[in-house]
Design an enzyme around this catalytic site. Structure first.
Site, short mmCIF file in Angstrom:
data_model
loop_
_atom_site.label_atom_id
_atom_site.label_comp_id
_atom_site.label_asym_id
_atom_site.label_seq_id
_atom_site.Cartn_x
_atom_site.Cartn_y
_atom_site.Cartn_z
N GLN A 194 0.80 -1.23 0.00
CA GLN A 194 0.00 0.00 0.00
C GLN A 194 0.83 1.27 0.00
O GLN A 194 0.32 2.33 -0.39
CB GLN A 194 -0.96 -0.01 1.20
CG GLN A 194 -1.99 -1.12 1.10
CD GLN A 194 -2.95 -1.14 2.26
OE1 GLN A 194 -2.66 -1.74 3.29
NE2 GLN A 194 -4.07 -0.47 2.12
N HIS A 219 -1.98 -4.82 -12.66
CA HIS A 219 -1.50 -4.65 -14.04
C HIS A 219 -2.41 -5.34 -15.06
O HIS A 219 -2.13 -5.32 -16.25
CB HIS A 219 -0.06 -5.18 -14.16
CG HIS A 219 0.92 -4.35 -13.37
ND1 HIS A 219 2.14 -4.82 -12.96
CD2 HIS A 219 0.84 -3.07 -12.91
CE1 HIS A 219 2.78 -3.88 -12.28
NE2 HIS A 219 2.00 -2.81 -12.24
N ASP A 225 2.31 0.84 -8.05
CA ASP A 225 3.66 0.87 -8.63
C ASP A 225 4.55 1.90 -7.93
O ASP A 225 5.74 1.68 -7.73
CB ASP A 225 3.61 1.22 -10.13
CG ASP A 225 3.04 0.08 -10.97
OD1 ASP A 225 2.68 -0.97 -10.38
OD2 ASP A 225 2.97 0.24 -12.20
N ASN A 282 -1.86 -10.96 8.29
CA ASN A 282 -2.86 -9.92 8.51
C ASN A 282 -4.20 -10.30 7.89
O ASN A 282 -4.28 -10.56 6.70
CB ASN A 282 -2.39 -8.60 7.87
CG ASN A 282 -3.37 -7.47 8.09
OD1 ASN A 282 -3.52 -6.99 9.21
ND2 ASN A 282 -4.06 -7.07 7.04
N GLU A 283 -5.25 -10.32 8.71
CA GLU A 283 -6.65 -10.45 8.25
C GLU A 283 -6.94 -11.68 7.41
O GLU A 283 -7.26 -11.58 6.22
CB GLU A 283 -7.07 -9.18 7.49
CG GLU A 283 -6.99 -7.92 8.34
CD GLU A 283 -7.68 -6.71 7.70
OE1 GLU A 283 -8.05 -6.79 6.51
OE2 GLU A 283 -7.85 -5.71 8.39
N ASN A 339 -7.83 -6.19 14.24
CA ASN A 339 -8.20 -5.04 13.42
C ASN A 339 -9.71 -4.90 13.48
O ASN A 339 -10.43 -5.89 13.33
CB ASN A 339 -7.81 -5.24 11.95
CG ASN A 339 -6.31 -5.31 11.73
OD1 ASN A 339 -5.52 -5.10 12.66
ND2 ASN A 339 -5.91 -5.59 10.51
#
Ligand SMILES: *[C@@H]1O[C@H](CO)[C@@H](O)[C@H](O)[C@H]1NC(C)=O
Ligand SMILES: *[C@@H]1O[C@H](CO)[C@@H](O)[C@H](O)[C@H]1NC(C)=O
Length: 510
Positions: free
Chosen positions: A44, A64, A77, A191-192, A332
């Site tokens: 991210q 992409h 990117d 994560n998650e 979270n």
């Protein structure tokens, strides 16, 4: 973070919500030793997607594609270009005065073949520089080993549905402990998992978008739990004695409130299918999947003509291998839902699918939307109930809140909705602590605006604004950054505090 936005229910009604605390106006202090932080994740923010020897991850691959599956056809990117601008990131973390910065490692930056046969020194240097810059300023790095950017090559061999992922992931995390564990004392394995398996394998909402509901998602869940346990055991057996850190998994869990007492069972069952699928095998005394999940999927699978349950069994050895593999409960949380048994909705679910296996209707209320620009619903009492639910369900584990935050569809600096959200949700944390829930840390998601997965740059979660048009990806604190900084500085919540947003400073005493 990632939340699927469920179509708002159009009808409104009033129900008694049970005993939930009012928003309090007195100044409330956090317990001694409570940790505050901010978070980000590699894909991210880093950019530099193919620089210095990094190979392709599933998110590089996904963004992409032509046509693009991303809302604004954007990619990560460059994103926040943190690969080059990490010193500015650390400066912002210092401005916040927090105790720790939660980041994630990109597997493909460190191990371009996916395997330990070739370590990419440039990638290792990047993380060393970032970690050392944090430590220089007395900020603890918290590292997530896997925040969704699976190597594309491993995905082509099935990713989390291939049981060999347990070995591959184990080799990767051992390398990470060897490289960074002398300085990193907080590790998150994965994560998650609900979002990875349900949205990425069961549906087409996140990479790798397999869209094989009720089958691939459950296979993913099993292998992911075994891989998490492998990472825990490797740390425990080979590194804990010399490195002395703590390690766990982070679940994304929301609250599911029964519309009325008639739906108390529906609420409990939904919670078991959602967070319980991962929490029960790790945090309960007996381990294994929640029994209601095993029963429901087995029954539906038999009715549907499958030769065995679509939910793969754990062997007794595997149950033991996974049980207890945590030093804290990583959580979270973003928002809440109501549940009922509306038959029209339930009958519309795909067969087979997890939604059909659960057989519960999930919806939101219009009154939870703070403004037309908010993408996260405001339900602080749901957070309070969820925290207390985990205390009761899993024998009061130490809960580390590893993400909590608010998305907006505007980019401006005066983010009053986000300020309202943080005050309400941090107040809910204090309410749960008052009830005896063992909460040891809190993390704001996110340090800065970034690539929000399938939503691209259309939704902003940053307490810092990022100008994605500027070559330097200029970062500017929002009002919420000043408010959070004061909470951290005073270790307390004063909902009447109005910040002076003209100057951001670094407290050199930190
Ligand atoms: C890890 O957890 C143990 C037990 O809760 C605690 O005593 C220790 O201080 C923790 N280590 C770190 C680095 O926080
Ligand atoms: C970008 O950052 C560099 C280094 O801090 C600075 O010299 C330059 O003026 C900045 N450019 C812009 C357009 O802000």
């Amino acid at each position: 973070m990632f939340l699927k936005r469920i179509v708002l229910s159009l009808f409104c009604f009033h129900v008694v919500l049970g005993k939930t605390p009012e928003i309090r106006e007195d100044v409330r202090k956090f317990p001694d030793g409570f940790l505050f932080g901010v978070a980000s994740a590699s894909y991210q923010v880093e950019g530099a997607w193919d620089e210095d020897g990094k190979s392709e991850s599933i998110w590089d691959h996904d963004t992409h594609k032509i046509p693009s599956p991303i809302d604004d056809m954007s990619t990560g990117d460059i994103a926040d270009d943190s690969y080059h601008l990490y010193k500015r990131d650390v400066e912002m973390v210092r401005e916040m005065g927090v105790d720790f910065y939660r980041i994630s490692l990109s597997w493909t930056r460190i191990m371009p073949t996916s395997f330990p046969d070739k370590i990419n020194q440039a990638g290792v240097d990047y993380y060393n520089n970032l970690i050392n810059e944090l430590l220089k300023h007395n900020i603890k790095p918290m590292i997530t080993l896997f925040h969704w950017d699976m190597p594309q090559k491993l995905q082509e061999m099935g990713g989390w549905t291939n049981p060999n992922i347990v070995d591959w992931y184990g080799d990767y995390v051992r390398t990470a402990y060897e490289l960074f564990g002398d300085r990193v004392k907080y590790w998150i394995t994965i994560n998650e998992p609900t979002q990875i398996c349900l949205y990425g394998y069961g549906l087409n909402l996140l990479a790798p978008r397999l869209n094989i509901p009720g089958v691939a998602d459950y296979l993913c869940s099993k292998n992911l739990l075994l891989a998490h346990a492998r990472a825990y055991h490797i740390y425990d057996e080979e590194f804990r004695a010399s490195q002395g850190g703590n390690i766990s998994i982070t679940l994304s869990a929301q609250w599911y409130e029964p519309e009325s007492e008639l739906y108390a069972t529906a609420s409990r069952e939904y919670l078991q299918f959602d967070s319980g699928v991962y929490a029960h095998p790790i945090f309960s005394k007996e381990g294994d999947w929640p029994s209601i999940v095993k029963e429901k999927v087995a029954r539906k699978s038999a009715e549907q003509g499958f030769a065995r349950s679509r939910l793969p069994d754990f062997t007794p050895e595997e149950i033991e291998y996974v049980r207890g593999t945590s030093d804290f409960f990583g959580l979270n949380h973003y928002s809440s839902y109501f549940v009922n048994m509306d038959e029209d909705t339930i009958n519309s679910y795909a067969v087979p699918s997890r939604a059909d296996d659960i057989g519960v209707n999930v919806f939101k209320l219009n009154e939870w939307v703070l403004s037309e620009f908010s993408s996260t619903d405001y339900v602080p009492w749901g957070f309070y109930k969820l925290l207390n639910y985990f205390r009761e369900e899993y024998d009061n584990p130490p809960i580390f809140i590893t993400e909590n935050g608010f998305g907006t569809y505007y980019t401006g600096l005066d983010d009053d909705e986000r300020v309202t959200y943080y005050r309400g949700y941090i107040g809910a944390v204090l309410d749960a602590i008052d009830d005896g829930t063992n909460i040891i840390g809190y993390t704001a998601w996110c340090l800065m605006d970034n690539f929000e997965w399938t939503k691209g740059y259309t939704v902003r979660y940053g307490i810092y604004h990022v100008d994605f048009e500027s070559p330097n990806r200029t970062r500017t604190p929002r009002k919420s950054a000043f408010v959070y900084k004061e909470i951290v500085r005073t270790r307390s919540l004063d909902i009447g505090f109005e910040p002076d947003t003209s100057v951001m400073t670094i407290d050199e005493g930190h």
